[in-house]
Design a protein around this motif. Structure first.
Motif, PDB file in Angstrom:
ATOM      1  N   SER A 112       0.846  -1.187   0.000  1.00 14.95           N
ATOM      2  CA  SER A 112       0.000   0.000   0.000  1.00 14.95           C
ATOM      3  C   SER A 112       0.881   1.236   0.000  1.00 14.95           C
ATOM      4  O   SER A 112       1.982   1.232   0.585  1.00 14.95           O
ATOM      5  CB  SER A 112      -0.916   0.012   1.229  1.00 14.95           C
ATOM      6  OG  SER A 112      -1.832   1.091   1.168  1.00 14.95           O
TER       7      SER A 112
ATOM      8  N   PHE B  11       1.129   5.824  -1.181  1.00 15.41           N
ATOM      9  CA  PHE B  11       0.535   7.106  -1.555  1.00 15.41           C
ATOM     10  C   PHE B  11       1.344   7.745  -2.683  1.00 15.41           C
ATOM     11  O   PHE B  11       2.581   7.786  -2.620  1.00 15.41           O
ATOM     12  CB  PHE B  11       0.507   8.056  -0.346  1.00 15.41           C
ATOM     13  CG  PHE B  11      -0.320   7.546   0.804  1.00 15.41           C
ATOM     14  CD1 PHE B  11      -1.686   7.785   0.859  1.00 15.41           C
ATOM     15  CD2 PHE B  11       0.272   6.818   1.831  1.00 15.41           C
ATOM     16  CE1 PHE B  11      -2.451   7.316   1.911  1.00 15.41           C
ATOM     17  CE2 PHE B  11      -0.487   6.348   2.894  1.00 15.41           C
ATOM     18  CZ  PHE B  11      -1.852   6.593   2.933  1.00 15.41           C
TER      19      PHE B  11
ATOM     20  N   GLN C 105      -3.705  13.373  -6.123  1.00 13.55           N
ATOM     21  CA  GLN C 105      -3.179  12.506  -5.068  1.00 13.55           C
ATOM     22  C   GLN C 105      -3.953  11.198  -5.055  1.00 13.55           C
ATOM     23  O   GLN C 105      -5.188  11.195  -5.165  1.00 13.55           O
ATOM     24  CB  GLN C 105      -3.293  13.178  -3.708  1.00 13.55           C
ATOM     25  CG  GLN C 105      -2.388  14.375  -3.509  1.00 13.55           C
ATOM     26  CD  GLN C 105      -2.475  14.926  -2.095  1.00 13.55           C
ATOM     27  OE1 GLN C 105      -3.203  14.400  -1.254  1.00 13.55           O
ATOM     28  NE2 GLN C 105      -1.723  15.978  -1.822  1.00 13.55           N
TER      29      GLN C 105
ATOM     30  N   TRP D 241      -4.214   7.042  -3.276  1.00 13.75           N
ATOM     31  CA  TRP D 241      -3.855   5.990  -2.330  1.00 13.75           C
ATOM     32  C   TRP D 241      -4.224   4.666  -2.975  1.00 13.75           C
ATOM     33  O   TRP D 241      -5.320   4.514  -3.511  1.00 13.75           O
ATOM     34  CB  TRP D 241      -4.613   6.200  -1.025  1.00 13.75           C
ATOM     35  CG  TRP D 241      -4.463   5.116   0.006  1.00 13.75           C
ATOM     36  CD1 TRP D 241      -3.459   4.202   0.137  1.00 13.75           C
ATOM     37  CD2 TRP D 241      -5.384   4.830   1.074  1.00 13.75           C
ATOM     38  NE1 TRP D 241      -3.663   3.382   1.213  1.00 13.75           N
ATOM     39  CE2 TRP D 241      -4.846   3.742   1.808  1.00 13.75           C
ATOM     40  CE3 TRP D 241      -6.597   5.399   1.483  1.00 13.75           C
ATOM     41  CZ2 TRP D 241      -5.493   3.198   2.918  1.00 13.75           C
ATOM     42  CZ3 TRP D 241      -7.235   4.858   2.596  1.00 13.75           C
ATOM     43  CH2 TRP D 241      -6.678   3.774   3.312  1.00 13.75           C
ATOM     44  N   TYR D 242      -3.309   3.694  -2.948  1.00 18.14           N
ATOM     45  CA  TYR D 242      -3.601   2.377  -3.523  1.00 18.14           C
ATOM     46  C   TYR D 242      -3.326   1.288  -2.497  1.00 18.14           C
ATOM     47  O   TYR D 242      -2.560   1.457  -1.547  1.00 18.14           O
ATOM     48  CB  TYR D 242      -2.744   2.133  -4.781  1.00 18.14           C
ATOM     49  CG  TYR D 242      -1.292   1.878  -4.463  1.00 18.14           C
ATOM     50  CD1 TYR D 242      -0.820   0.601  -4.171  1.00 18.14           C
ATOM     51  CD2 TYR D 242      -0.378   2.927  -4.412  1.00 18.14           C
ATOM     52  CE1 TYR D 242       0.502   0.369  -3.836  1.00 18.14           C
ATOM     53  CE2 TYR D 242       0.952   2.706  -4.076  1.00 18.14           C
ATOM     54  CZ  TYR D 242       1.382   1.429  -3.789  1.00 18.14           C
ATOM     55  OH  TYR D 242       2.695   1.211  -3.438  1.00 18.14           O
ATOM     56  N   TRP D 243      -3.960   0.147  -2.728  1.00 15.11           N
ATOM     57  CA  TRP D 243      -3.713  -1.058  -1.943  1.00 15.11           C
ATOM     58  C   TRP D 243      -3.725  -2.234  -2.906  1.00 15.11           C
ATOM     59  O   TRP D 243      -4.748  -2.501  -3.552  1.00 15.11           O
ATOM     60  CB  TRP D 243      -4.764  -1.226  -0.851  1.00 15.11           C
ATOM     61  CG  TRP D 243      -4.565  -2.415   0.046  1.00 15.11           C
ATOM     62  CD1 TRP D 243      -3.390  -3.064   0.325  1.00 15.11           C
ATOM     63  CD2 TRP D 243      -5.582  -3.110   0.789  1.00 15.11           C
ATOM     64  NE1 TRP D 243      -3.594  -4.111   1.199  1.00 15.11           N
ATOM     65  CE2 TRP D 243      -4.924  -4.156   1.500  1.00 15.11           C
ATOM     66  CE3 TRP D 243      -6.955  -2.938   0.935  1.00 15.11           C
ATOM     67  CZ2 TRP D 243      -5.630  -5.037   2.324  1.00 15.11           C
ATOM     68  CZ3 TRP D 243      -7.651  -3.800   1.762  1.00 15.11           C
ATOM     69  CH2 TRP D 243      -6.988  -4.843   2.456  1.00 15.11           C
TER      70      TRP D 243
END
Length: 345
Positions: A231, A233, A244, A246-248
């Motif tokens: 995970s 940013f 911007q 955010w990934y997982w």
């Protein structure tokens, strides 16, 4: 049973010292089908290595400690010792396939990875295919630290709004926070910076660059399976030019037969803030692009993939994966074929 290993066991039983080159006794060596261990199993790192005292003439000084995963005196290095071998304590793992720029393998590796993507764009975003030809490089410089180069390459596009051209370039560092070879679990973190050096008509080179902060960890499960989860940013230096995110990302593989792995992966992308560009309002570029579009804050996309990897030995991996969006929102991804080939030191 392997003849060399049998001879070593016999020597120990007679109280005789056993000396062998370090490369023949590396931890986590793949066990052959003629071994007493199961055909697809990797030997436990301490099981073989800790039984031998090694004296390697290639070292500047002889090794008097028992060989273990953390020993470096007998490791072969290149560039006058500046670059070390990959961490071979986790050789049964394979690297993730999808979200290739950001989903980082938690191991410390020295390798070159070639990547080919055939990325199909939905009709709502202009349609057409984009082929990406790229290469990644990683260099382990200490037991816990490596330099990683994660983005570059050239895109050939049939999409009307994304032209042929060069991708931005990203590089940084990865550090091992936790590593336990006995339980086959590890955790790493890192930072990369994306230089806006790409071709503007390819929707690269915008903004003042982008930072990527990440954590990634892995564990062996179910005997011959592995999970990797990462995970991070994406934080642009100029938030008006880029969004911007955010990934997982999550990976599961299972060694179904010797040298062959089945894998499945899932990626969640969440946009935390929008840019100020009206190039494609409400649409963002996923893992490959950052349009800095307006109206994307709060958007989510989930993708899923299935694939397979062939790993004939610890130095080579060849993989293929097919990826699709699992959410109604697709943005620029209709589907994607990913092929990679890794040469690892």
């Amino acid at each position: 049973m392997n003849a060399k290993f049998s001879a070593a066991v016999a020597a120990l039983a007679l109280g005789m010292p056993s000396i062998a080159p370090a490369q023949q006794l590396m931890p986590s060596e793949i066990v052959g089908a003629d071994s007493a261990v199961a055909p697809y199993e990797y030997a436990s790192p301490p099981a073989i290595a800790d039984q031998f005292v090694i004296d390697d003439p290639s070292c500047d000084v002889g090794c008097t400690e028992q060989l273990s995963c953390s020993d470096s005196c007998c490791e072969k290095a290149i560039l006058c010792g500046l670059i070390k071998q990959s961490d071979h304590c986790f050789d049964s793992f394979i690297s993730p396939m999808t979200n290739p720029v950001f989903f980082e393998d938690p191991r410390q590796l020295t390798e070159v990875r070639g990547i080919f993507l055939n990325h199909k764009v939905p009709l709502a975003a202009g349609g057409g295919d984009i082929q990406v030809y790229a290469a990644q490089a990683r260099a382990r410089i200490t037991d816990r630290l490596s330099i990683i180069a994660t983005k570059d390459g050239y895109a050939v596009s049939q999409n009307p709004v994304i032209a042929d051209g060069w991708a931005d370039v990203a590089a940084g560092l990865k550090y091992t926070i936790y590593s336990d070879a006995e339980t086959q679990r590890l955790l790493s973190g890192g930072l990369t910076y994306e230089i806006p050096a790409g071709t503007p008509r390819t929707r690269q080179g915008n903004g003042d660059g982008e930072f990527h902060l990440f954590l990634t960890g892995g564990a062996q499960v179910l005997g011959y399976g592995h999970v990797i989860s990462g995970s991070g940013f994406r934080l642009p230096a100029d938030s008006s030019e880029e969004s911007q995110m955010w990934y997982w990302s999550n990976h599961f593989d299972y060694q179904v037969v010797q040298k062959w792995y089945f894998l499945t992966e899932y990626n969640w992308y969440h946009w935390m803030s929008s840019g100020n560009n009206d190039f494609a309002p409400g649409i963002e570029g996923g893992d490959l692009f950052n349009f800095g579009s307006t109206g994307v804050a709060g958007n989510d996309i989930v993708t899923g993939a299935i694939g397979a990897k062939y790993k004939p030995n610890r130095h080579v991996e060849i993989g293929v994966a097919w990826e699709l969006p699992l959410t109604e929102r697709r943005d620029v991804l209709e589907n994607r074929l990913t092929v990679d080939a890794i040469l690892r030191y």
